[in-house]
Enzyme design. Structure first.
Site, short mmCIF file in Angstrom:
data_model
loop_
_atom_site.label_atom_id
_atom_site.label_comp_id
_atom_site.label_asym_id
_atom_site.label_seq_id
_atom_site.Cartn_x
_atom_site.Cartn_y
_atom_site.Cartn_z
N HIS A 21 -26.73 26.89 9.80
CA HIS A 21 -25.52 27.68 10.08
C HIS A 21 -24.49 27.53 8.96
O HIS A 21 -23.32 27.83 9.16
CB HIS A 21 -24.94 27.28 11.44
CG HIS A 21 -25.91 27.51 12.56
ND1 HIS A 21 -26.28 28.76 12.99
CD2 HIS A 21 -26.63 26.65 13.31
CE1 HIS A 21 -27.17 28.66 13.96
NE2 HIS A 21 -27.40 27.38 14.17
N TRP A 27 0.89 -1.16 0.00
CA TRP A 27 0.00 0.00 0.00
C TRP A 27 0.92 1.20 0.00
O TRP A 27 1.63 1.46 0.97
CB TRP A 27 -0.87 -0.05 1.26
CG TRP A 27 -1.97 0.96 1.31
CD1 TRP A 27 -3.21 0.86 0.74
CD2 TRP A 27 -1.95 2.22 2.00
NE1 TRP A 27 -3.95 1.98 1.03
CE2 TRP A 27 -3.21 2.84 1.80
CE3 TRP A 27 -1.00 2.91 2.76
CZ2 TRP A 27 -3.55 4.07 2.33
CZ3 TRP A 27 -1.33 4.15 3.29
CH2 TRP A 27 -2.59 4.72 3.07
#
Ligand code: AGP
Length: 610
Positions: free
Chosen positions: A505, A74
């Site tokens: 918000h 990886w």
């Protein structure tokens, strides 16, 4: 994350190593490679892509050997490519595979280049191969050369090394990354985890931090960090080779979603007696620790962090003690204040996540009343290093997207909440009622899974979307976060979760007809508040998908799709049950999009680097 498999045997180890690599595929990787030797020298083969690509190459160009190492990579240093794939070699003699990151590799690379070593890759690993080769010029002892080399390394690693001049020997080193030795009869193996070696042995030796092991056919010699020869305990794994098979399911993730009823039943089994939760679920000395607990710090990453967020609601509401929850990668680099009597809890499916493990180690010297790990891997570093531990008993989870690991973590945390709440004055009658709610979970999970077909149909509405919003309130905010994480990691649709009250918000600006909004709506004390928030979405043309309690009505119209939960669900059960339709939604969207469901791009199952 990178996977290591190696072996020393009388027989050809290539098929064993290849099967081991297949069993490690779930960890996530981008290339694979193998190197084996007999008497004549080292043969190496590497391929970009899946283990099957390597197998195809081996079919065309067979190699064999009785000593060998193999790897799934990886990428960390250097792009995914055949040249960067492991094993890496130094001259024809040394071959090595590595899991982890060498932080000081640039300095070492400059020194080695100045000494005449030529580099063929961009990896940090190749410096280790050359350094071992360099030290072997002073003495032919491979263990000594590895010891000298690791003393110069900064970072985390598990290494397996072989030397052409010493057939029948592998040297293994461990610092910060897991590695196990599998013991056979007249043959021995090494791997990143037990699952890789189950077809050849169930007998395992676990190395400690800083250990170096010389692995030969008939013996394994272990040296501790100080160089002393030491014995490490051997344990029999309870896992069987087929525990990690996919069976008739199309993907591991699908299988693991559908296993949740039995997995949660296993988490609860033997931890409840006569309607009350047992302290011993958390270890023999747990009762004394729980008696002293006046507050809790929960540390975890990803899905396990979301489990911690759910637990915070439970613990503060039912136990009336402070509970903070923090991402491990942040916690480990600040100086947390630890009030007297605080219990440290790490939650991890794998028990090997580098940041959570580092946080646990930090916690052990930070004045906590004790450390407790909630984990699905009994032999993991966190379980071994934590003072108390509770296994979730979910069985192997192979899909990178965590499903049954999450719901079993919640079941474990529910038991912990009850044990702590009893100390805060929870009456026996109330305890029995909560435990009864938990005992109903396996049956309710089965019923919830019946939503599968209708969610498969619903998933079609998401295939061409690029973004999605998940909303919840209270404890369901954490469930929404988990739903968003599932969708993004396997379908690659950008998904965010918000506490529904926070919408106005900022995020409300994103809502239009192309932004599906998914909400979880149990019949709880915040339902009316949630309904108002959802009206705000409808008023802006947003398409709503609501997973709702059967008693709740949203005034069905074109823009609202309501999926009713199949049963009346009580508050303590809700986070586990409302997670399931969100898992199914992510799964079916990913299948329709044709992504790699079990091994999504760029991700790894066990994140053993920072
Ligand atoms: C979840 O689907 C993930 N793939 C990921 O977030 C995972 O939960 C995280 O990496 C933590 O892993 P752990 O539980 O093994 O520590």
């Amino acid at each position: 994350m990178c996977g290591i498999v190696g072996g020393v045997a009388e027989r050809n180890v290539v098929p064993i190593l290849m099967e081991g690599l297949r069993r490690l595929e779930y960890r996530g990787y981008d290339s694979a490679g193998i190197a084996v030797m007999e008497d004549s020298g080292i043969d190496r083969l590497r391929r970009l892509g899946k283990v099957q690509e390597l197998q195809n190459a081996l079919d065309k160009q067979p190699i064999r050997g009785t000593t060998g190492i193999s790897h799934t990579r990886w990428a960390t240093h250097g792009a995914p490519s055949e040249l960067n794939a492991h094993p890496h070699m130094s001259h024809p003699e040394i071959a090595i595979v590595h899991n982890g990151i060498i932080e000081n590799y640039e300095t070492l690379r400059e020194e080695l280049s100045a000494a005449g070593y030529k580099f063929e890759s961009d990896t940090d690993t190749e410096v280790v191969a050359h350094r071992i080769h360099q030290h072997l010029q002073d003495s032919a002892d491979l263990v000594a050369a590895v010891r000298k080399t690791v003393a110069e390394l900064e970072g985390a690693y598990a290494l397996a090394v072989m030397n052409r001049n010493q057939p029948g020997k592998l040297v293994l080193a461990r610092a910060g990354c897991p590695v196990v030795v599998g013991l056979g009869i007249g043959e021995n193996f090494v791997a990143s985890d037990v699952a890789a070696l189950l077809p050849v042995t169930r007998s395992f030796m676990f190395l400690d931090e800083g250990d170096i092991a010389l692995v030969e056919r008939r013996q394994v010699t272990v040296f501790d960090a100080a160089g002393n020869q030491v014995e490490r305990p051997v344990k029999e794994s309870e896992l069987t080779a087929d525990a990690a098979e996919r069976g008739n399911y199309r993907h591991y993730m699908q299988k693991e979603i559908h296993e949740q009823a039995s997995a949660v039943a296993r988490t609860l089994a033997d931890r409840i007696e006569n309607g009350v939760a047992l302290d011993t679920a958390f270890g023999e000395n747990a009762a004394a620790v729980l008696d002293k607990t006046k507050g809790v710090h929960i540390i975890a990453c990803g899905t396990s962090y979301h489990a911690g967020l759910v637990a915070r609601y439970w613990i503060e509401q039912l136990c009336r003690i402070p509970c903070s929850v923090e991402i491990a990668s942040e916690y480990r680099y600040r100086s947390p204040v630890v009030p007297d009597g605080t219990l440290f809890i790490s939650i991890s499916q794998s028990g090997e996540t580098a940041d959570t493990l580092a946080a646990l180690r930090e916690a052990k010297v930070s004045g906590y009343v004790s450390t407790l790990t909630i984990c699905n891997a009994p032999e993991s570093s966190m379980v071994r290093e934590s003072e108390l531990a509770m296994m979730t008993n979910a069985g192997p989870e192979i899909g990178v997207a965590s499903t049954k690991a999450f719901t079993t973590q919640l079941a474990a945390l529910a038991l912990l909440t009850i044990c702590l709440a009893r100390r805060a004055g929870l009456e026996e009658r109330q305890e029995r009622a909560l435990v009864a709610q938990l005992a109903e979970l396996p049956g309710l999970i089965e019923q919830t899974l019946l939503m599968d077909k209708s969610i498969e149909v619903l998933a079609e509405k998401f295939v061409d979307k690029h973004h999605a919003l998940f909303l919840g309130r209270g404890v369901q905010n954490a469930v929404a976060m988990e739903g968003a994480l599932k969708l993004k990691e396997i379908s690659y649709i950008h998904a965010e979760a918000y506490a529904a009250g926070e919408l106005k918000h900022g995020p409300l600006a994103l809502v239009d007809e192309d932004m599906p909004v998914i909400a979880v709506a149990p019949d709880d004390q915040l339902l009316e508040k949630l309904k108002s928030n959802l009206q705000e979405v409808r008023a802006r043309g947003g398409e709503l998908f609501v997973f709702a309690d059967p008693r709740v009505h949203f005034g069905e119209n074109d823009g609202i799709h309501t999926m009713r939960m199949p049963a009346l669900i009580q508050d303590f059960q809700a986070p586990i049950l409302y997670t399931i339709p969100l898992q199914l939604l992510a799964y079916h969207v990913a299948v329709l999009k044709g992504t790699d469901v079990d091994q999504p791009r760029n991700l790894a199952k066990s994140v053993t680097v920072e």
